[in-house]
Write a protein that holds these residues in place. Structure first.
Motif, PDB file in Angstrom:
ATOM      1  N   SER A  15      68.977  26.181 -23.157  1.00 14.79           N
ATOM      2  CA  SER A  15      68.615  24.979 -22.395  1.00 14.79           C
ATOM      3  C   SER A  15      67.105  24.804 -22.314  1.00 14.79           C
ATOM      4  CB  SER A  15      69.192  25.046 -20.983  1.00 14.79           C
ATOM      5  OG  SER A  15      70.595  24.941 -21.026  1.00 14.79           O
ATOM      6  N   GLU A  16      66.377  25.915 -22.179  1.00 15.28           N
ATOM      7  CA  GLU A  16      64.910  25.829 -22.143  1.00 15.28           C
ATOM      8  C   GLU A  16      64.366  25.252 -23.451  1.00 15.28           C
ATOM      9  OE1 GLU A  16      63.124  29.598 -21.172  1.00 15.28           O
ATOM     10  OE2 GLU A  16      64.241  29.729 -19.290  1.00 15.28           O
ATOM     11  N   LYS A  17      64.910  25.696 -24.577  1.00 14.06           N
ATOM     12  CA  LYS A  17      64.432  25.204 -25.877  1.00 14.06           C
ATOM     13  C   LYS A  17      64.862  23.754 -26.097  1.00 14.06           C
ATOM     14  CE  LYS A  17      62.083  28.670 -26.997  1.00 14.06           C
ATOM     15  NZ  LYS A  17      60.643  28.544 -26.864  1.00 14.06           N
ATOM     16  N   THR A  18      66.036  23.388 -25.600  1.00 16.03           N
ATOM     17  CA  THR A  18      66.479  21.998 -25.708  1.00 16.03           C
ATOM     18  C   THR A  18      65.559  21.105 -24.888  1.00 16.03           C
ATOM     19  OG1 THR A  18      68.767  22.720 -26.013  1.00 16.03           O
ATOM     20  CG2 THR A  18      68.439  20.434 -25.395  1.00 16.03           C
ATOM     21  N   LEU A  38      62.790  36.117 -30.994  1.00 22.39           N
ATOM     22  CA  LEU A  38      63.978  36.054 -30.133  1.00 22.39           C
ATOM     23  C   LEU A  38      63.742  36.804 -28.825  1.00 22.39           C
ATOM     24  CD1 LEU A  38      66.804  36.527 -32.797  1.00 22.39           C
ATOM     25  CD2 LEU A  38      66.297  34.442 -31.500  1.00 22.39           C
ATOM     26  N   GLN A  39      63.183  37.998 -28.905  1.00 27.90           N
ATOM     27  CA  GLN A  39      62.918  38.779 -27.694  1.00 27.90           C
ATOM     28  C   GLN A  39      61.939  38.051 -26.773  1.00 27.90           C
ATOM     29  OE1 GLN A  39      61.850  42.711 -29.369  1.00 27.90           O
ATOM     30  NE2 GLN A  39      63.329  43.468 -27.877  1.00 27.90           N
ATOM     31  N   SER A  94      66.798  28.991 -36.775  1.00 30.31           N
ATOM     32  CA  SER A  94      65.773  28.276 -37.525  1.00 30.31           C
ATOM     33  C   SER A  94      65.327  27.017 -36.779  1.00 30.31           C
ATOM     34  CB  SER A  94      66.320  27.916 -38.909  1.00 30.31           C
ATOM     35  OG  SER A  94      65.377  27.218 -39.651  1.00 30.31           O
ATOM     36  N   GLN A  95      66.263  26.296 -36.221  1.00 29.45           N
ATOM     37  CA  GLN A  95      65.948  25.056 -35.511  1.00 29.45           C
ATOM     38  C   GLN A  95      65.184  25.325 -34.224  1.00 29.45           C
ATOM     39  OE1 GLN A  95      67.008  22.493 -37.460  1.00 29.45           O
ATOM     40  NE2 GLN A  95      65.640  21.266 -36.216  1.00 29.45           N
ATOM     41  N   LEU A  96      65.534  26.405 -33.536  1.00 25.54           N
ATOM     42  CA  LEU A  96      64.845  26.737 -32.290  1.00 25.54           C
ATOM     43  C   LEU A  96      63.398  27.160 -32.541  1.00 25.54           C
ATOM     44  CD1 LEU A  96      67.731  28.656 -30.489  1.00 25.54           C
ATOM     45  CD2 LEU A  96      66.911  26.336 -29.990  1.00 25.54           C
ATOM     46  N   SER A 152      61.644  26.116 -35.068  1.00 28.65           N
ATOM     47  CA  SER A 152      60.981  24.850 -35.415  1.00 28.65           C
ATOM     48  C   SER A 152      60.606  24.060 -34.163  1.00 28.65           C
ATOM     49  CB  SER A 152      61.881  23.988 -36.302  1.00 28.65           C
ATOM     50  OG  SER A 152      61.938  24.512 -37.590  1.00 28.65           O
ATOM     51  N   THR A 153      61.439  24.135 -33.147  1.00 26.70           N
ATOM     52  CA  THR A 153      61.169  23.451 -31.885  1.00 26.70           C
ATOM     53  C   THR A 153      59.859  23.944 -31.281  1.00 26.70           C
ATOM     54  OG1 THR A 153      63.495  23.099 -31.414  1.00 26.70           O
ATOM     55  CG2 THR A 153      62.018  23.096 -29.521  1.00 26.70           C
ATOM     56  N   GLU A 154      59.687  25.259 -31.269  1.00 26.18           N
ATOM     57  CA  GLU A 154      58.451  25.802 -30.713  1.00 26.18           C
ATOM     58  C   GLU A 154      57.241  25.421 -31.569  1.00 26.18           C
ATOM     59  OE1 GLU A 154      56.407  30.012 -29.474  1.00 26.18           O
ATOM     60  OE2 GLU A 154      58.586  29.856 -29.386  1.00 26.18           O
ATOM     61  N   ARG A 155      57.402  25.489 -32.893  1.00 24.19           N
ATOM     62  CA  ARG A 155      56.290  25.121 -33.766  1.00 24.19           C
ATOM     63  C   ARG A 155      55.895  23.662 -33.545  1.00 24.19           C
ATOM     64  NH1 ARG A 155      56.364  21.763 -37.700  1.00 24.19           N
ATOM     65  NH2 ARG A 155      58.458  22.290 -38.344  1.00 24.19           N
ATOM     66  N   LEU A 156      56.879  22.764 -33.470  1.00 23.82           N
ATOM     67  CA  LEU A 156      56.573  21.351 -33.241  1.00 23.82           C
ATOM     68  C   LEU A 156      55.873  21.136 -31.904  1.00 23.82           C
ATOM     69  CD1 LEU A 156      59.798  19.546 -34.509  1.00 23.82           C
ATOM     70  CD2 LEU A 156      57.488  19.249 -35.401  1.00 23.82           C
ATOM     71  N   ALA A 157      56.310  21.871 -30.888  1.00 24.43           N
ATOM     72  CA  ALA A 157      55.725  21.704 -29.553  1.00 24.43           C
ATOM     73  C   ALA A 157      54.270  22.159 -29.526  1.00 24.43           C
ATOM     74  CB  ALA A 157      56.528  22.482 -28.522  1.00 24.43           C
ATOM     75  N   LYS A 158      53.941  23.164 -30.312  1.00 24.55           N
ATOM     76  CA  LYS A 158      52.569  23.689 -30.334  1.00 24.55           C
ATOM     77  C   LYS A 158      51.677  22.985 -31.341  1.00 24.55           C
ATOM     78  CE  LYS A 158      53.629  28.175 -28.468  1.00 24.55           C
ATOM     79  NZ  LYS A 158      53.535  29.612 -28.623  1.00 24.55           N
ATOM     80  N   GLN A 159      52.275  22.226 -32.222  1.00 22.71           N
ATOM     81  CA  GLN A 159      51.542  21.547 -33.286  1.00 22.71           C
ATOM     82  C   GLN A 159      50.944  20.248 -32.746  1.00 22.71           C
ATOM     83  OE1 GLN A 159      54.136  19.983 -36.353  1.00 22.71           O
ATOM     84  NE2 GLN A 159      52.731  20.734 -37.920  1.00 22.71           N
ATOM     85  N   THR A 160      49.697  20.020 -33.095  1.00 18.89           N
ATOM     86  CA  THR A 160      49.058  18.760 -32.708  1.00 18.89           C
ATOM     87  C   THR A 160      49.472  17.696 -33.719  1.00 18.89           C
ATOM     88  OG1 THR A 160      47.176  20.023 -31.924  1.00 18.89           O
ATOM     89  CG2 THR A 160      46.873  17.652 -32.174  1.00 18.89           C
ATOM     90  N   PRO A 161      50.041  16.588 -33.237  1.00 21.96           N
ATOM     91  CA  PRO A 161      50.480  15.558 -34.198  1.00 21.96           C
ATOM     92  C   PRO A 161      49.333  14.889 -34.922  1.00 21.96           C
ATOM     93  CG  PRO A 161      51.083  14.954 -31.928  1.00 21.96           C
ATOM     94  CD  PRO A 161      50.346  16.239 -31.878  1.00 21.96           C
TER      95      PRO A 161
END
Length: 168
Positions: A31-34, A139-140, A155-157, A159-168
């Motif tokens: 839920s946190e990652k969603t 994961l840990q 893989s998708q989760l 990617s979620t973190e990478r997108l959140a940290k990436q400057t658009p």
């Protein structure tokens, strides 16, 4: 009758995989990652909408408006696709899907960008063992249990973190 038996057997075979997948993806951590995926999509939509409105008010969409608008639009589409995919993959029947080999280079790249893999290794030459090591560290750190297999949702989760940290 044969179809009923086949479906019953297949469902029986899927039950352990679904139980394992649910153990690998605890609801609270998932839920946190969603939520992170939704927040990323929302902020990127805001930036996209502001540029859209600003560019529409200018005559003939000036060239200096085009490039930032295209970047914002692409960033929003990426974030929305990521969120939509996670929403779909939260369904129990999708949690148990293993990541195809075609998804592994992107996972390796994302883990590398997030600092979970050794920069000196070539992503294309990375072994599954090296990839699992980096994934298990991620994961840990994100309150998911370690794994010996790479699931598509992993893989998708990441990617979620990478997108959140990436400057658009």
């Amino acid at each position: 009758m044969k179809k009923f038996i086949l479906v019953t057997v297949l469902l029986g075979l899927l039950q352990p995989a679904l139980a394992t997948a649910n153990e690998l993806f605890p609801q609270e951590a998932l839920s946190e990652k969603t939520s992170l995926a939704y927040q990323t999509m929302s902020s990127r939509y805001t930036a996209y909408a502001q540029l859209f409105n600003g560019c529409q008010n200018r005559e003939q969409q000036l060239p200096e408006c085009q490039e930032p608008f295209q970047k914002a639009q692409t960033a929003y589409i990426q974030a929305k696709s990521n969120y939509d995919t996670i929403e779909m993959m939260e369904h129990p029947s999708f949690k148990a899907l293993l990541a195809p080999s075609a998804a592994l280079p992107e996972l390796a790249s994302d883990l590398n960008l997030l600092g979970y893999l050794d920069n000196q290794s070539s992503i294309s030459e990375m072994t599954q063992t090296e990839l699992l090591y980096g994934l298990n560290q991620w994961l840990q750190d994100n309150r998911f249990p370690k794994t010996d297999q790479i699931y598509l949702l992993h893989s998708q989760l990441v990617s979620t973190e990478r997108l959140a940290k990436q400057t658009p």
